[in-house]
Structures are given as C-alpha cells and as structure tokens.
Write a protein that holds these residues in place. Sequence first.
Motif, PDB file in Angstrom:
ATOM      1  N   THR A 167       0.830  -1.207   0.000  1.00  0.00           N
ATOM      2  CA  THR A 167       0.000   0.000   0.000  1.00  0.00           C
ATOM      3  C   THR A 167       0.861   1.253   0.000  1.00  0.00           C
ATOM      4  N   ALA A 168       1.895   1.238   0.855  1.00  0.00           N
ATOM      5  CA  ALA A 168       2.772   2.405   0.943  1.00  0.00           C
ATOM      6  C   ALA A 168       3.498   2.622  -0.375  1.00  0.00           C
ATOM      7  N   ARG A 227       2.554   1.708  -3.333  1.00  0.00           N
ATOM      8  CA  ARG A 227       1.578   2.183  -4.314  1.00  0.00           C
ATOM      9  C   ARG A 227       1.362   3.687  -4.151  1.00  0.00           C
ATOM     10  N   GLY A 228       1.216   4.103  -2.894  1.00  0.00           N
ATOM     11  CA  GLY A 228       0.951   5.512  -2.637  1.00  0.00           C
ATOM     12  C   GLY A 228       2.120   6.410  -2.992  1.00  0.00           C
ATOM     13  N   ARG A 229       3.351   5.888  -2.817  1.00  0.00           N
ATOM     14  CA  ARG A 229       4.513   6.770  -2.973  1.00  0.00           C
ATOM     15  C   ARG A 229       5.168   6.692  -4.336  1.00  0.00           C
ATOM     16  N   LEU A 263      -4.999  15.947  -1.411  1.00  0.00           N
ATOM     17  CA  LEU A 263      -5.465  14.676  -0.849  1.00  0.00           C
ATOM     18  C   LEU A 263      -4.442  13.562  -1.063  1.00  0.00           C
ATOM     19  N   ALA A 264      -3.677  13.671  -2.161  1.00  0.00           N
ATOM     20  CA  ALA A 264      -2.696  12.631  -2.471  1.00  0.00           C
ATOM     21  C   ALA A 264      -1.593  12.566  -1.425  1.00  0.00           C
ATOM     22  N   VAL A 269      -2.168  13.199   1.923  1.00  0.00           N
ATOM     23  CA  VAL A 269      -2.747  13.057   3.268  1.00  0.00           C
ATOM     24  C   VAL A 269      -2.150  11.865   3.997  1.00  0.00           C
ATOM     25  N   TYR A 270      -1.845  10.811   3.256  1.00  0.00           N
ATOM     26  CA  TYR A 270      -1.393   9.595   3.911  1.00  0.00           C
ATOM     27  C   TYR A 270       0.124   9.565   4.086  1.00  0.00           C
ATOM     28  N   ARG A 271       0.704  10.770   4.122  1.00  0.00           N
ATOM     29  CA  ARG A 271       2.148  10.859   4.368  1.00  0.00           C
ATOM     30  C   ARG A 271       2.391  11.744   5.564  1.00  0.00           C
ATOM     31  N   LYS A 272       3.620  11.648   6.049  1.00  0.00           N
ATOM     32  CA  LYS A 272       3.982  12.481   7.187  1.00  0.00           C
ATOM     33  C   LYS A 272       4.372  13.851   6.654  1.00  0.00           C
ATOM     34  N   ARG A 274       1.588  20.485   2.297  1.00  0.00           N
ATOM     35  CA  ARG A 274       0.788  19.735   1.323  1.00  0.00           C
ATOM     36  C   ARG A 274       0.130  20.691   0.345  1.00  0.00           C
ATOM     37  N   SER A 325       2.367   4.120   5.018  1.00  0.00           N
ATOM     38  CA  SER A 325       1.376   5.188   5.021  1.00  0.00           C
ATOM     39  C   SER A 325       0.915   5.443   6.439  1.00  0.00           C
ATOM     40  N   ARG A 326       0.558   6.696   6.697  1.00  0.00           N
ATOM     41  CA  ARG A 326       0.002   7.019   8.014  1.00  0.00           C
ATOM     42  C   ARG A 326      -1.063   8.084   7.800  1.00  0.00           C
ATOM     43  N   GLY A 361      -2.521   5.435  -1.312  1.00  0.00           N
ATOM     44  CA  GLY A 361      -1.700   4.905  -0.230  1.00  0.00           C
ATOM     45  C   GLY A 361      -2.463   4.674   1.056  1.00  0.00           C
TER      46      GLY A 361
END
Lengths: 232, 419
Positions: free
Chosen positions: A85-86, A88-90, A113-114, A116-119, A125, B21-22, B335
């Motif tokens: 998942t990570a 894919r997101g990155r 939004l792309a 959001v799932y990162r630090k 952002r 992911s977080r 993600g």
Amino acid sequence: MSGHQPPPVVELRGVGLTYPGPPPVEALRPCELTVRRGDFVTVTGPSGAGKSTFLNLVGLLDTQTCGTYLLDGLDTGALGDVDRTALRGRRIGFVFQSFHLLNYRTAVENVALALVYRKMKRVRRVASAREALARVGLEHRMDALPSTLSGGERQRVAIARALVGEPSLLLCDEPTGNLDTATASSILSLLDELNGAGLTLVVITHDAAVARRGGRTLEIRDGRMTEQAVTC
Amino acid sequence: MLRWTRAARLFRRAERAVEPSRLSFADVVGESLAGITQRPARSVLTSVGTVLGVGTFVAVLGLTATASSQIDSRFNSLMATEVSVEDVSRERTEFVQPAFPPDAGRRVEALNGVRDAGVYWTVQLPAREAVRAAPVQAADGGGRIQVVAASPGVLEAARPSVAQGRLFDDWHDASGQRVAVLGAATAARLGITTLETRPAVFLGDEAFSVVGIIDDVQREPELLLSVVVPPKASLDIWGPPRGSAKMLVATDLGAANQVASEIPLALDPAHPDHFEAVPPPDPRSLRTEVTNDLDDLFLLLAGVCLVIGAVGIANTTLVSVMERTGEIGLRRTLGARGRHISVQFLCESSVLGTLGGLVGSALGVLGVVVVALLRDWTPVVHPLTVTSAPGVGLVTGLLAGFYPAWRASRVQPVEALRR
C-alpha cells in the motif's frame, strides 16, 4: 549492467495472472517487460484482452500468480500488504479515465489529498499541490470546484494529483477516453512534456492515435503481451 | 565497525522498503468533517435519531431531578428548619422535676442559627372548669376547647398570620398578664368576631383578655384550635404542667442539625440527657423514596430512541460507503490502508453521534426548563447528566459506525475504480 545505473522502474520477469477456476482463466500470460526511467510506454489492445489486468498488476492493485515484479528494484512479491500500500501511494501516480475527483473539494484540495497519507504538514501539502497544479497549467483555477471545470481541466487536476507525490511511474488508464479530440491532444502534449522532463509514463489505451505517441508500444491480445517495433 | 552499522542500516531499510502510510488524528478529523459537511441536510437528518434519544434521556433525568427537588424544597421551607425538644427526664429518673428551666427560650435563642424558641404545654383545667366567652355561658356542645400555655417564642416560631390584634410578648409573660391569643376557629366557636369590644375568655373562673386572633400557622396547627396563654400566668394559676412540656425551635436553613446537637447542653449542662432534640429528617433519605416507576419507562423509551438513532446512523453511513466507493478506491491508490478508511468512516459516524448528543442534550435541558417554568418549579439538572449526554451520543455513533466502517475497509480498489 554496471552497478552505477539505477534499477529499471518496472521489471516483470515471467509475471502472469491466472484467476482460479473452475475453469481457470488466464487473464495475463507470463510476460517479460523492462521499463526504464524516462520511458514512455503505451499499452494497447482490444477490450477484454487483459489491459486492465496488466494495469492492476503494475499498479499493485492486484497480485500476480506467477513471476517476479520489481518496482524500483524492490521485489513486490516479498512485501506485505502494508508495504505494498505504501509503495503504491509513494511510487505510482494513477490517472483514470473518469478522473475520480472529489466533487465537493477544490482543485487544490483534490491534489493535496494525495499527500494526506504521508507524514507532511498541511501547509506543505497545500504548497506542493499548488506547485503541481502550476506544472499542469492550472495556476488560474486553483480554488475551483470540479463541477466548474471543463473535462480537460479536470484531467489536468487528476494528473497534478498523480504528480504531486513525485512518483517513479505515472500510470494512466485511458486518460483521454472521456475527452474530445482537441482536449485529448492538449492532454497528450502535457504528457509528452512531462515525459520530456524525465517522468516515466505507462499509458493504457485502445486508441491507436494515442498509442502512437509512446516511445514504445505494447500490445495485449488474448492475455498475451507483445512489444511492437520501436517507432522512434 | 562502520561497515557493520552501515549494513544494519541497509538491513533496516530493506526491512521497511518504503515508509508506511500514516494518517494523523487531525487529518482523520479533517477528512471526516469534510465528509459530513458535503451533505449537510443528510447529516442533520441522520443525527435526528440520536437527538431524540439523548434529548429524551436528558429530559427524563432532568424532570425527575426537578420534581424530586420540588418535594425537597417544600420540605426545606418548613420542616428542615424545625427542631422539637422533648422532656424525657421522667424516663430517666422517676422523681425528677420538669426539666425545662424557666429561661429555656432565652438559652436556646442565644445559640447561633436559632430564630425563635419557646416552651409550650397543654394546660389541664380542673375537671369541671371549661372555656367560656362569658362568666355564665357554657361552651356549646362541641367538646372542650384546649388551652395551651406557650411562650412568645413558640408563637413566633409557629409563623402565624394575625387576623386581628397582636401576639403577646415577653413583657406579658414576665409580668404574668392574663392575656390570650385565639385561633380563628376557636374564636368563632366562642362567638368572638371582633376585638373592638375588648372581649375576654374565661378559663374556669379566670378571665383572660383576648389580644389577638390568628387565622393560620405554618407549624403546630393545633394552636389554631386552642386558647393560647402565656406560661407565667398559667403557672401562677394552675401550677406546673402535669404532662410533659415540649419545646419548639425554628432555626436558619441548614442549622437545624447542628442546633439540635447543642440544645440539650444549652438547656441543662448538668443533665443534657434529660432532653431529646429531634432534628428534621435528612432530605437525602426522602429523595430516594421519590423515584417513580414512570421514570424507568421513559428511560427505556430513551434507550429505544437511541437504538433507532444508532440504526439510522448505521444505515446512512452504509449508504454513504456505497456511494463513495469510488472515493474509497481512489484513497487506496493514494496509499490509504484499509484501517485508514475504516477509521475515517468510524470518525464520521462518531462525529454525527456526538453532534446529535450535543443538540439532544441542549433540547433536553430546554425541555426541562420549559416544563419547570410552566409549573413554577426550579429546574434542576444534574451536571453529570448534561456532561455525559454527548458521550452517550458519541458511543451510539461509534457503535453504529462499526459495520459500515468494516464494509468500507473491505472495498477492493480494483472494483471501486472500475466505476
């Protein structure tokens, strides 16, 4: 191959997908593919031939039943769900035929939004989102809602959303499928431009005109992938 | 050594190929609020069930508290400030004299928190003597009229309302004046309607001037049916009481229990055990008796409303999960892990529940206030009721969100993006 060269973005070694039966369906026969940094690869073929399966495998939305898939040199088969998942997101930016923008959010919010799932802090952002929108030529429509944007502008927002995370690979599924010819060509010019700037592109399309824009063209027919002659 | 640490770092990096992911808490809340405000009308309708449930809950508890505190306040205004003192000396020692000292009223009134105090007893007239309004006229048939010797402090403590004339005071008592205060009903029985004629009553053969007629008392209602005379005159004529005397003490609010513990010592430091001061009952023990079977029924009703509210939230959240399948798929490609998706939907339903709880508790409190105003009551709502109500809403929303959130986390991105 020397060790100084970066690993290919995508490396498929005998990757295939068979849906378990009965009867078993061979959606994608084992295939070999190497996509290097800066490549512009188009994938064509009639509908139902296995293009979507290919997209899902490369996009890490589905797992191959045989072979090895290396993304940026990482063996994706060895990764757990969290890491997939990570990854894919990155590393992968998706662009869809139907844009998939959130209707109640402005262009900037959709792009941000792309991340959001990162630090990453909210302010950063939004700043990155504005940068990405500027890159696709939408400086003037930053705070517009998708409902007030034209089809071409929506697809540009979607491309900006895919770009903002600085992925290794931009994976486009029929990016011009919902657009008229003139708009489609402007989107394709944008993709060319991005590719010229070093972005790796894989575009899936059934439109022969679009397929010709790619540096390399793959054809999938009945689950079998073949690479056509290099045109440039 | 250096090579070893570099190897370890490489190993760690290989272990976690990419930073996972977080989703920060602030982002969860932000995304959920955005989801809720997308469709404000639907969100409002969704929380109506919780509003009703929590509202009923607060209203029932508030009305119960209000109603029982009304009973308490009726109790407070009269009983809570009253202490009665019994002379129990004869139970202790057979041959002892009546224990109240002559200056009992003054001693007790000197205590902090005492407003009025006085000794009273029923005068036993000799057998053939009766109460009459004229030297020769016999009282009409209705039985004997009671004569009570009561110090001025007792009359004050009884909080009488004087219809005519006045009460007798310490001077009348100290100088042995033969004066009487009549209850209105007794005055009517004796044919005394006005003080203009300076009437007298005859107790046996002793004439007493009537100085006042009282038509109501808040304590010791038997005074209304009696002829009340000062103790000094009564002692002069009939001697010490044959029955035991009592003492009536009116205190400030809240002082009664303290005063009751001090009175026996104040009256007779040598023999405090000769007196028994009876404080008012503890209001808390009364309050528990005031619970009503109906309240349980209403609370059950509130519970049913909450369940309906929870089902409403669950249903709407589920519909919204179905509707937003595309969004879920998109988030997965960006993600998001399954748990990020479910946390977002859980948070949405919890926020809806909490909002419903907040609005519900506001409406419930408003309902209690309105009912109290209509009934001329003082509204009483326990702070815990109001503070816990939004929590009840939150728990309702959270429970309602579990199933939709689980469904949302199961959405396959491949399926979602096909739409």
